[in-house]
Design a protein around this motif. Structure first.
Motif, PDB file in Angstrom:
ATOM      1  N   ALA A   5      68.523  14.104 125.141  1.00  0.00           N
ATOM      2  CA  ALA A   5      69.502  13.322 125.427  1.00  0.00           C
ATOM      3  C   ALA A   5      69.178  12.922 126.924  1.00  0.00           C
ATOM      4  N   LEU A   6      68.009  12.433 126.569  1.00  0.00           N
ATOM      5  CA  LEU A   6      67.041  12.048 127.860  1.00  0.00           C
ATOM      6  C   LEU A   6      67.861  11.027 128.513  1.00  0.00           C
ATOM      7  N   LEU A   7      68.085  11.375 129.962  1.00  0.00           N
ATOM      8  CA  LEU A   7      69.393  10.452 131.016  1.00  0.00           C
ATOM      9  C   LEU A   7      70.718  10.277 130.546  1.00  0.00           C
ATOM     10  N   GLY A   8      70.853  10.755 129.607  1.00  0.00           N
ATOM     11  CA  GLY A   8      72.241  10.956 129.107  1.00  0.00           C
ATOM     12  C   GLY A   8      72.200  12.695 128.916  1.00  0.00           C
ATOM     13  N   ASP A   9      73.860  12.942 128.279  1.00  0.00           N
ATOM     14  CA  ASP A   9      74.348  14.111 128.295  1.00  0.00           C
ATOM     15  C   ASP A   9      74.580  14.197 126.701  1.00  0.00           C
ATOM     16  N   ILE A  10      74.293  15.407 126.398  1.00  0.00           N
ATOM     17  CA  ILE A  10      73.919  15.632 124.982  1.00  0.00           C
ATOM     18  C   ILE A  10      75.445  16.384 124.974  1.00  0.00           C
ATOM     19  N   ARG A  11      76.014  16.789 125.556  1.00  0.00           N
ATOM     20  CA  ARG A  11      77.541  17.092 124.948  1.00  0.00           C
ATOM     21  C   ARG A  11      78.254  15.631 124.426  1.00  0.00           C
ATOM     22  N   LYS A  12      77.640  14.806 124.835  1.00  0.00           N
ATOM     23  CA  LYS A  12      78.312  13.435 123.839  1.00  0.00           C
ATOM     24  C   LYS A  12      77.710  13.157 122.377  1.00  0.00           C
ATOM     25  N   ASP A  13      76.788  13.975 121.729  1.00  0.00           N
ATOM     26  CA  ASP A  13      75.947  13.845 121.038  1.00  0.00           C
ATOM     27  C   ASP A  13      76.534  14.290 119.870  1.00  0.00           C
ATOM     28  N   GLU A  14      77.871  14.394 119.192  1.00  0.00           N
ATOM     29  CA  GLU A  14      78.353  15.240 118.691  1.00  0.00           C
ATOM     30  C   GLU A  14      77.523  15.290 117.164  1.00  0.00           C
ATOM     31  N   ASP A  15      76.768  14.023 116.556  1.00  0.00           N
ATOM     32  CA  ASP A  15      75.713  14.198 115.328  1.00  0.00           C
ATOM     33  C   ASP A  15      75.345  15.380 115.276  1.00  0.00           C
ATOM     34  N   PHE A  16      73.929  15.146 115.962  1.00  0.00           N
ATOM     35  CA  PHE A  16      73.151  16.550 116.510  1.00  0.00           C
ATOM     36  C   PHE A  16      73.929  17.721 116.806  1.00  0.00           C
ATOM     37  N   LEU A  17      75.016  17.981 117.628  1.00  0.00           N
ATOM     38  CA  LEU A  17      75.820  19.149 118.044  1.00  0.00           C
ATOM     39  C   LEU A  17      76.290  20.269 116.392  1.00  0.00           C
ATOM     40  N   ALA A  18      77.039  18.908 115.550  1.00  0.00           N
ATOM     41  CA  ALA A  18      77.215  19.322 114.280  1.00  0.00           C
ATOM     42  C   ALA A  18      76.215  20.071 113.750  1.00  0.00           C
ATOM     43  N   GLY A  19      75.246  19.284 113.915  1.00  0.00           N
ATOM     44  CA  GLY A  19      73.719  20.042 112.716  1.00  0.00           C
ATOM     45  C   GLY A  19      73.148  20.948 113.645  1.00  0.00           C
ATOM     46  N   TYR A  20      72.669  21.054 114.566  1.00  0.00           N
ATOM     47  CA  TYR A  20      72.471  22.117 115.633  1.00  0.00           C
ATOM     48  C   TYR A  20      74.136  23.411 115.087  1.00  0.00           C
ATOM     49  N   ARG A  21      74.734  22.981 115.209  1.00  0.00           N
ATOM     50  CA  ARG A  21      75.511  24.228 114.941  1.00  0.00           C
ATOM     51  C   ARG A  21      75.450  24.966 113.636  1.00  0.00           C
ATOM     52  N   GLU A  22      75.895  24.192 112.563  1.00  0.00           N
ATOM     53  CA  GLU A  22      75.592  24.057 111.263  1.00  0.00           C
ATOM     54  C   GLU A  22      74.616  25.062 110.810  1.00  0.00           C
ATOM     55  N   ALA A  23      73.572  25.227 111.651  1.00  0.00           N
ATOM     56  CA  ALA A  23      72.015  25.838 111.465  1.00  0.00           C
ATOM     57  C   ALA A  23      71.688  27.535 112.541  1.00  0.00           C
ATOM     58  N   GLY A  24      73.397  27.718 112.645  1.00  0.00           N
ATOM     59  CA  GLY A  24      73.448  28.954 113.809  1.00  0.00           C
ATOM     60  C   GLY A  24      72.275  28.631 114.784  1.00  0.00           C
ATOM     61  N   GLY A  25      72.948  27.273 115.401  1.00  0.00           N
ATOM     62  CA  GLY A  25      72.410  27.235 117.094  1.00  0.00           C
ATOM     63  C   GLY A  25      73.590  27.430 118.002  1.00  0.00           C
ATOM     64  N   ARG A  26      73.483  27.910 119.415  1.00  0.00           N
ATOM     65  CA  ARG A  26      74.337  28.085 119.917  1.00  0.00           C
ATOM     66  C   ARG A  26      74.469  27.558 121.065  1.00  0.00           C
ATOM     67  N   ALA A  27      75.588  26.558 120.728  1.00  0.00           N
ATOM     68  CA  ALA A  27      75.596  25.578 122.295  1.00  0.00           C
ATOM     69  C   ALA A  27      77.130  25.857 122.751  1.00  0.00           C
ATOM     70  N   ARG A  28      77.252  26.596 123.946  1.00  0.00           N
ATOM     71  CA  ARG A  28      78.224  26.181 124.585  1.00  0.00           C
ATOM     72  C   ARG A  28      78.242  25.796 125.651  1.00  0.00           C
ATOM     73  N   PHE A  29      79.039  25.338 126.363  1.00  0.00           N
ATOM     74  CA  PHE A  29      79.031  24.791 128.220  1.00  0.00           C
ATOM     75  C   PHE A  29      79.993  25.250 128.678  1.00  0.00           C
ATOM     76  N   ASP A  30      79.893  26.681 128.711  1.00  0.00           N
ATOM     77  CA  ASP A  30      80.780  27.970 129.993  1.00  0.00           C
ATOM     78  C   ASP A  30      79.974  26.799 131.773  1.00  0.00           C
ATOM     79  N   ALA A  31      80.451  27.662 132.381  1.00  0.00           N
ATOM     80  CA  ALA A  31      80.270  27.051 133.720  1.00  0.00           C
ATOM     81  C   ALA A  31      78.156  27.576 133.939  1.00  0.00           C
ATOM     82  N   PRO A  32      78.112  28.755 133.474  1.00  0.00           N
ATOM     83  CA  PRO A  32      76.694  29.110 133.937  1.00  0.00           C
ATOM     84  C   PRO A  32      75.502  28.633 132.800  1.00  0.00           C
ATOM     85  N   ALA A  33      76.550  27.769 131.684  1.00  0.00           N
ATOM     86  CA  ALA A  33      75.710  26.707 131.054  1.00  0.00           C
ATOM     87  C   ALA A  33      75.335  25.869 131.471  1.00  0.00           C
TER      88      ALA A  33
END
Length: 320
Positions: free
Chosen positions: A241-269
């Protein structure tokens, strides 16, 4: 001056290929560090040859032996079925790999194609992040041996680019010492990372090939893995998400989580993500000096990248 054709024929011979079959040799654009050439043989097979700059050419500390890291990335991608070049032959001064179908991701894709490709990219990146290495840091050894923990590795990486900024007098939006203090306040969040996962760290659209050979847009492969390291998968979200925010890329994150990727955005993350953003943007600001970037590029970096570095540092100060 080494003749390019003579060099290419020699490397083909080293790789066990007939140098007499070299029919086409042309430079490839897009890279900013290595010399990259396309080789085409008389049977139509295509290869890509990378040659690093001479040792005396100025560069950043982590840029030594980049081709070692790139070859490691391709081996690792093959282990999990992610499309990437295959290394044909490698030496201290070259990397010969297979060429992949497709062209760099550009602005010609339709919205449905973008959605499908971002989702598929998410799945592929999740598979990459399932590969772990023998330690943390750059496999090239440019900054020393792999570290036993991520905090040790990343703080060494961050310190190295700040040393480069001092050495080259890079025009940063904040003094180096102030950057050091801000970053250090977030280093505790690095201790949450325990596994040295495969991180490409340069997955902007120019390094994602889109192939339309069968009429349907698909990912032809992920290229230019020379910046890879073993570390926190979250670091890949910066260039994705160069110069942007990956948290707004819902399509990417859906595929990432579907394949077992962990994408949490708590304070430490969020702290770690801000650190990785700062690291990449420090590289982008500093490298313009040893690479003698033109006025237009320097202006773009100051107008576009410098504010993003400030935003990352501000987020660290607000969160830590």
């Amino acid at each position: 001056m080494v003749d390019s054709w003579e060099r290419a024929r020699h490397i083909l011979e080293v790789a066990g290929l007939d140098p007499g079959r070299l029919a086409h040799l042309a430079p490839l654009t897009g890279g900013t560090y290595n010399t990259v050439e396309e080789l085409r043989l008389t049977d139509g097979s295509r290869y890509v040859l990378k040659i690093p700059p001479a040792a005396a050419v100025p560069g950043l500390r982590h840029e030594k032996r980049l081709l070692v890291s790139e070859a490691e990335f391709y081996r690792s991608a093959a282990r999990v079925g992610v499309p990437a070049p295959r290394t044909v032959s490698a030496g201290d001064d070259f990397l010969l790999m297979t060429a992949l179908p497709g062209d760099p991701w550009d602005g010609t894709l339709t919205d449905p194609e973008q959605t499908a490709l971002r989702t598929e990219l998410g799945r592929q990146v999740a598979r990459l992040h399932g590969v772990t290495g023998p330690g943390h840091g750059y496999p090239s050894g440019a900054l020393g041996p792999l570290a036993p923990d991520w905090r040790t590795a990343f703080t060494a990486m961050f310190d190295a680019v700040l040393d480069d900024a001092r050495r080259y007098g890079a025009p940063l939006p904040r003094p180096v010492d102030a950057v050091v203090r801000t970053a250090a306040s977030a280093y505790g969040a690095l201790d949450e990372v325990t596994d040295p996962c495969l991180v490409h760290f340069d997955l902007w659209r120019g390094n994602i090939l889109v192939d339309r050979a069968d009429g349907r847009a698909r990912i032809g492969g992920l290229i230019d893995g020379e910046r890879m390291f073993w570390g926190d998968p979250l670091a890949d979200f910066v260039s994705l998400a160069l110069l942007g925010d990956i948290r707004k890329d819902e399509d990417f994150l859906a595929g990432y989580r579907e394949a077992g990727g962990r994408a949490r955005f708590d304070a430490p993350a969020r702290l770690r993500l801000a650190l990785y953003r700062a690291y990449l943007y420090l590289i982008m600001l500093t490298e313009t000096i040893p690479r003698e970037a033109g006025e237009q590029q320097r202006h773009w970096v100051q107008e576009t990248v410098a504010p993003e570095l400030v935003a990352a540092l501000d987020e660290i100060e607000a969160t830590s």
